[in-house]
Design a protein around this motif. Structure first.
Motif, PDB file in Angstrom:
ATOM      1  N   ALA A  80       0.867  -1.197   0.000  1.00 19.54           N
ATOM      2  CA  ALA A  80       0.000   0.000   0.000  1.00 19.54           C
ATOM      3  C   ALA A  80       0.893   1.233   0.000  1.00 19.54           C
ATOM      4  CB  ALA A  80      -0.909   0.014   1.219  1.00 19.54           C
ATOM      5  N   ILE A  81       0.375   2.278  -0.624  1.00 16.30           N
ATOM      6  CA  ILE A  81       1.128   3.544  -0.718  1.00 16.30           C
ATOM      7  C   ILE A  81       0.270   4.650  -0.109  1.00 16.30           C
ATOM      8  CG2 ILE A  81       2.004   5.293  -2.366  1.00 16.30           C
ATOM      9  CD1 ILE A  81       2.497   2.946  -4.325  1.00 16.30           C
ATOM     10  N   ILE A  82       0.915   5.566   0.604  1.00 11.19           N
ATOM     11  CA  ILE A  82       0.204   6.786   1.040  1.00 11.19           C
ATOM     12  C   ILE A  82       0.880   7.983   0.384  1.00 11.19           C
ATOM     13  CG2 ILE A  82      -0.521   8.228   2.970  1.00 11.19           C
ATOM     14  CD1 ILE A  82      -0.292   5.924   4.785  1.00 11.19           C
ATOM     15  N   VAL A  83       0.085   8.801  -0.277  1.00 14.36           N
ATOM     16  CA  VAL A  83       0.604  10.055  -0.824  1.00 14.36           C
ATOM     17  C   VAL A  83       0.269  11.145   0.199  1.00 14.36           C
ATOM     18  CG1 VAL A  83       0.530  11.686  -2.746  1.00 14.36           C
ATOM     19  CG2 VAL A  83       0.171   9.232  -3.173  1.00 14.36           C
ATOM     20  N   ALA A  84       1.307  11.772   0.728  1.00 11.77           N
ATOM     21  CA  ALA A  84       1.110  12.829   1.749  1.00 11.77           C
ATOM     22  C   ALA A  84       2.101  13.946   1.451  1.00 11.77           C
ATOM     23  CB  ALA A  84       1.310  12.253   3.147  1.00 11.77           C
ATOM     24  N   THR A  85       1.975  14.505   0.260  1.00 11.33           N
ATOM     25  CA  THR A  85       2.991  15.443  -0.237  1.00 11.33           C
ATOM     26  C   THR A  85       2.726  16.903   0.125  1.00 11.33           C
ATOM     27  OG1 THR A  85       1.786  15.366  -2.336  1.00 11.33           O
ATOM     28  CG2 THR A  85       3.764  14.019  -2.179  1.00 11.33           C
ATOM     29  N   GLY A  86       1.598  17.172   0.805  1.00 10.50           N
ATOM     30  CA  GLY A  86       1.367  18.527   1.307  1.00 10.50           C
ATOM     31  C   GLY A  86       1.001  19.543   0.243  1.00 10.50           C
ATOM     32  N   ALA A  87       1.258  20.795   0.570  1.00 10.16           N
ATOM     33  CA  ALA A  87       0.888  21.906  -0.315  1.00 10.16           C
ATOM     34  C   ALA A  87       1.950  22.990  -0.187  1.00 10.16           C
ATOM     35  CB  ALA A  87      -0.482  22.444   0.079  1.00 10.16           C
ATOM     36  N   ALA A  88       1.905  23.941  -1.109  1.00 12.77           N
ATOM     37  CA  ALA A  88       2.900  25.023  -1.117  1.00 12.77           C
ATOM     38  C   ALA A  88       2.182  26.364  -1.239  1.00 12.77           C
ATOM     39  CB  ALA A  88       3.844  24.810  -2.295  1.00 12.77           C
ATOM     40  N   PRO A  89       2.843  27.453  -0.833  1.00  5.47           N
ATOM     41  CA  PRO A  89       2.183  28.764  -0.903  1.00  5.47           C
ATOM     42  C   PRO A  89       1.794  29.117  -2.343  1.00  5.47           C
ATOM     43  CG  PRO A  89       4.313  28.926   0.229  1.00  5.47           C
ATOM     44  CD  PRO A  89       4.202  27.533  -0.275  1.00  5.47           C
ATOM     45  N   ARG A  90       0.587  29.651  -2.489  1.00  4.71           N
ATOM     46  CA  ARG A  90       0.129  30.084  -3.808  1.00  4.71           C
ATOM     47  C   ARG A  90       0.731  31.469  -4.106  1.00  4.71           C
ATOM     48  NH1 ARG A  90      -4.620  32.255  -6.711  1.00  4.71           N
ATOM     49  NH2 ARG A  90      -5.385  33.305  -4.845  1.00  4.71           N
ATOM     50  N   THR A  91       1.220  31.634  -5.307  1.00  6.90           N
ATOM     51  CA  THR A  91       1.674  32.972  -5.722  1.00  6.90           C
ATOM     52  C   THR A  91       0.984  33.291  -7.043  1.00  6.90           C
ATOM     53  OG1 THR A  91       3.556  32.032  -6.913  1.00  6.90           O
ATOM     54  CG2 THR A  91       3.956  32.727  -4.644  1.00  6.90           C
ATOM     55  N   LEU A  92       1.079  34.524  -7.493  1.00 12.17           N
ATOM     56  CA  LEU A  92       0.472  34.922  -8.759  1.00 12.17           C
ATOM     57  C   LEU A  92       1.563  35.460  -9.669  1.00 12.17           C
ATOM     58  CD1 LEU A  92      -2.611  36.959  -7.441  1.00 12.17           C
ATOM     59  CD2 LEU A  92      -2.603  34.614  -8.294  1.00 12.17           C
ATOM     60  N   PRO A  93       1.379  35.353 -10.991  1.00 11.97           N
ATOM     61  CA  PRO A  93       2.385  35.932 -11.884  1.00 11.97           C
ATOM     62  C   PRO A  93       2.608  37.414 -11.575  1.00 11.97           C
ATOM     63  CG  PRO A  93       0.763  34.650 -13.133  1.00 11.97           C
ATOM     64  CD  PRO A  93       0.273  34.695 -11.715  1.00 11.97           C
ATOM     65  N   SER A  94       1.551  38.103 -11.136  1.00  9.53           N
ATOM     66  CA  SER A  94       1.674  39.547 -10.856  1.00  9.53           C
ATOM     67  C   SER A  94       2.148  39.819  -9.424  1.00  9.53           C
ATOM     68  CB  SER A  94       0.314  40.220 -11.063  1.00  9.53           C
ATOM     69  OG  SER A  94      -0.618  39.646 -10.157  1.00  9.53           O
ATOM     70  N   ALA A  95       2.378  38.766  -8.649  1.00 10.39           N
ATOM     71  CA  ALA A  95       2.838  38.939  -7.267  1.00 10.39           C
ATOM     72  C   ALA A  95       3.835  37.831  -6.968  1.00 10.39           C
ATOM     73  CB  ALA A  95       1.651  38.879  -6.299  1.00 10.39           C
ATOM     74  N   GLN A  96       5.059  38.030  -7.457  1.00 10.95           N
ATOM     75  CA  GLN A  96       6.101  37.016  -7.316  1.00 10.95           C
ATOM     76  C   GLN A  96       7.014  37.331  -6.130  1.00 10.95           C
ATOM     77  OE1 GLN A  96       7.050  34.060  -9.052  1.00 10.95           O
ATOM     78  NE2 GLN A  96       4.859  34.243  -9.455  1.00 10.95           N
ATOM     79  N   PRO A  97       7.208  36.368  -5.233  1.00 12.09           N
ATOM     80  CA  PRO A  97       8.121  36.613  -4.108  1.00 12.09           C
ATOM     81  C   PRO A  97       9.560  36.751  -4.590  1.00 12.09           C
ATOM     82  CG  PRO A  97       7.336  34.325  -4.129  1.00 12.09           C
ATOM     83  CD  PRO A  97       6.586  35.038  -5.201  1.00 12.09           C
ATOM     84  N   ASP A  98      10.339  37.631  -3.935  1.00 13.00           N
ATOM     85  CA  ASP A  98      11.763  37.728  -4.274  1.00 13.00           C
ATOM     86  C   ASP A  98      12.629  37.250  -3.112  1.00 13.00           C
ATOM     87  OD1 ASP A  98      11.638  39.746  -2.412  1.00 13.00           O
ATOM     88  OD2 ASP A  98      12.188  41.368  -3.775  1.00 13.00           O
TER      89      ASP A  98
END
Ligand SMILES: Cc1cc2nc3c(=O)[nH]c(=O)nc-3n(C[C@H](O)[C@H](O)[C@H](O)COP(=O)(O)OP(=O)(O)OC[C@H]3O[C@@H](n4cnc5c(N)ncnc54)[C@H](O)[C@@H]3O)c2cc1C
Length: 459
Positions: free
Chosen positions: A139-157
């Motif tokens: 059996a396999i469990i996928v528990a890969t989580g999530a990441a912060p959403r960004t927008l093309p017009s609001a890119q983190p630097d």
């Protein structure tokens, strides 16, 4: 024959499943890219709550004078302000997160769980591929989580425009911080940095902060935050975030602009489900890319389970962990109860905190459940008066007729601790009378929970 469980992702969804599987005698391998503990430990819950521990202390110190305490410098002159050393706070945050990850790794090692560092991908016939290695599973469990959403017009630097994962690299206190997003994450960071003495503007696309929470609770929070000097911009949808030198500009869809020295993007999360081989393995995802699961964490593919943020069921570490455990209890044939979201307690770690469990006011107002409601302000509580606490309340919901407690909200300091008796009442279907009859300490904030329960008594 020993079952072999392979878990992709070492966050709470993954490592809690591993403990259960090991306890039930399975051979377990966790595949993780970033170090066990996952985002929960390395970038999200643990770091943010460690930062908030400092901001809580700062908030408590702000009532010092009312309680008769003065600060003075080493000349004996009255000190008028306290300040935070953000570099030290962040160094502590990172150390604590790393230590917590090490503790989890040690416990997994004691349980005989193998941890493979690398990126896992589903292969054919219940296999997981990690680099050159192919792991065969029952059996396999996928528990890969999530990441912060960004927008093309609001890119983190990573310097002035930041996701919540990048804020711990700040070594200097921002002059003027803009937080975009007034959901739980945005509200927590805005509240925390305000308490550290930073000028904060909260940009909210909705008409109130925490649109998903109890409306009375968010009204109290918004009142407290604005009273303490936060600039809360409601109905202000961000269109873009740009940087020019030391200045960050948030442009709103109606053309207004807000400038500051730094900006935190709290725009929600996207699941880490791309390029995992889900489609070939027959694992269905919804339109947002979240893996579809049932209440015992099964996906649409036989033998493949999923847990945590990658399922989008309820993005909490506690829920991820429970989904992971349930998957293993189910697969390995132990007693299992399906996930019941109506029993989940959760907390928003703002100042004051907002803790909730069970059915909500929104559900009662929408007629989804019939319930009687009592709300009791904390300001009348003796302990609250002694501690200089004025903001907050206890709210309880119970079924008419039976009096069974079906939900509650606590707003106040340490609400996350105070909600527990209500959680027990909801989980065990206790009546308001039963909750009221248990002794509470005098004086105590929890006395207000018993008092609210007493007010729900019907003859
Ligand atoms: C700022 C913030 C504060 C929060 N505070 C709280 C809180 O106080 N209480 C609470 O209950 N919840 C909180 N949450 C939510 C909580 O962090 C998540 O619900 C929780 O982390 C979900 O756990 P998970 O196991 O699904 O995933 P994660 O913790 O994200 O772990 C997943 C792991 O899988 C790894 N991974 C991804 N893809 C692969 C791959 N292909 N191969 C191998 N490894 C992979 C990732 O690198 C990561 O290490 C907070 C969230 C945020 C953003």
């Amino acid at each position: 024959m020993t079952d072999h469980i392979v878990i992709i992702g070492g966050g709470p969804g993954g490592y809690e499943a591993a403990h259960v599987a090991a306890q039930l005698g399975a051979e377990v391998t966790i595949v993780d890219t970033d170090g066990v503990g996952g985002s929960a430990v390395l970038t999200d819950c643990v770091p943010s709550k460690t930062l908030i521990a400092t901001s809580e202390l700062m908030t408590e110190m702000s009532t010092a004078q009312e309680l008769g305490v003065n600060f003075h410098d080493h000349h004996g002159d009255a000190a008028t302000a306290i300040s935070v050393d953000l570099a030290r706070v962040n160094a502590r945050v990172k150390q604590l997160a790393a230590d917590q990850s090490t503790d989890i790794a040690a416990r997994l090692d004691r349980d005989g769980v193998r941890v493979v560092t690398g990126r896992g991908r589903l292969g054919p016939d219940l296999t997981v591929e990690v680099g050159e290695e192919t792991l065969q599973a029952d059996a396999i469990i996928v528990a890969t989580g999530a990441a912060p959403r960004t927008l093309p017009s609001a890119q983190p630097d990573g310097e002035r425009i930041l996701t919540w994962e990048q804020v711990y690299d700040l070594t200097e206190v921002p002059d003027k911080l803009i937080v975009v997003g007034s959901g739980v994450t945005g509200a927590e960071f805005a509240s925390a940095y305000l308490a550290l003495g930073i000028d904060v503007t909260l940009v909210s696309s909705r008409d109130r902060v925490l649109p998903g929470e109890d409306a009375d609770a968010s009204a109290v929070l918004e009142d407290v935050l604005t009273r303490r000097g936060m600039n809360v911009l409601g109905q202000s949808r961000m269109q873009s975030v740009t940087r020019d030198g030391d200045t960050v500009t948030v442009t709103l869809t109606d053309g207004r602009t807000v400038t500051g020295s730094h900006c935190i993007l709290a725009l929600g999360s996207v699941p880490n489900t791309a390029d995992l081989g889900l489609e070939d393995a027959g694992v269905a995802v919804d339109d947002g890319g979240f893996i579809t699961v049932d209440r015992v964490s099964r996906t649409s593919a036989r033998g493949i389970y999923a847990a945590g943020d990658c399922t989008g069921v309820l993005m909490l570490a506690s829920v991820a962990a429970m989904q992971g455990r349930i998957a293993m209890w189910h697969f390995l044939g132990d007693a299992v109860a399906p996930l019941d979201l109506k029993k989940v307690s959760s907390n928003v770690f703002t100042s004051p905190e907002i803790a909730t469990v069970g059915w909500s006011q929104q559900a009662v107002d929408a007629g989804e459940i019939q319930a009687e409601v009592v709300t009791l302000p904390l300001a009348g509580n003796a302990r609250a008066k002694m501690q200089g606490v004025r903001d907050g309340f206890v709210k309880l919901f119970c079924r008419p007729g039976t009096g069974i407690v079906v939900g509650g909200v606590v707003v106040g300091p340490r609400a996350s601790e105070l909600i527990h008796p209500v959680s027990i009442a909801v989980a065990e279907s206790l009546t308001a009378d039963q909750l009221a009859h248990a002794f509470t300490v005098y004086p105590s904030m929890s006395g207000s929970i018993a008092e609210a329960a007493r007010r729900l008594h019907r003859v």
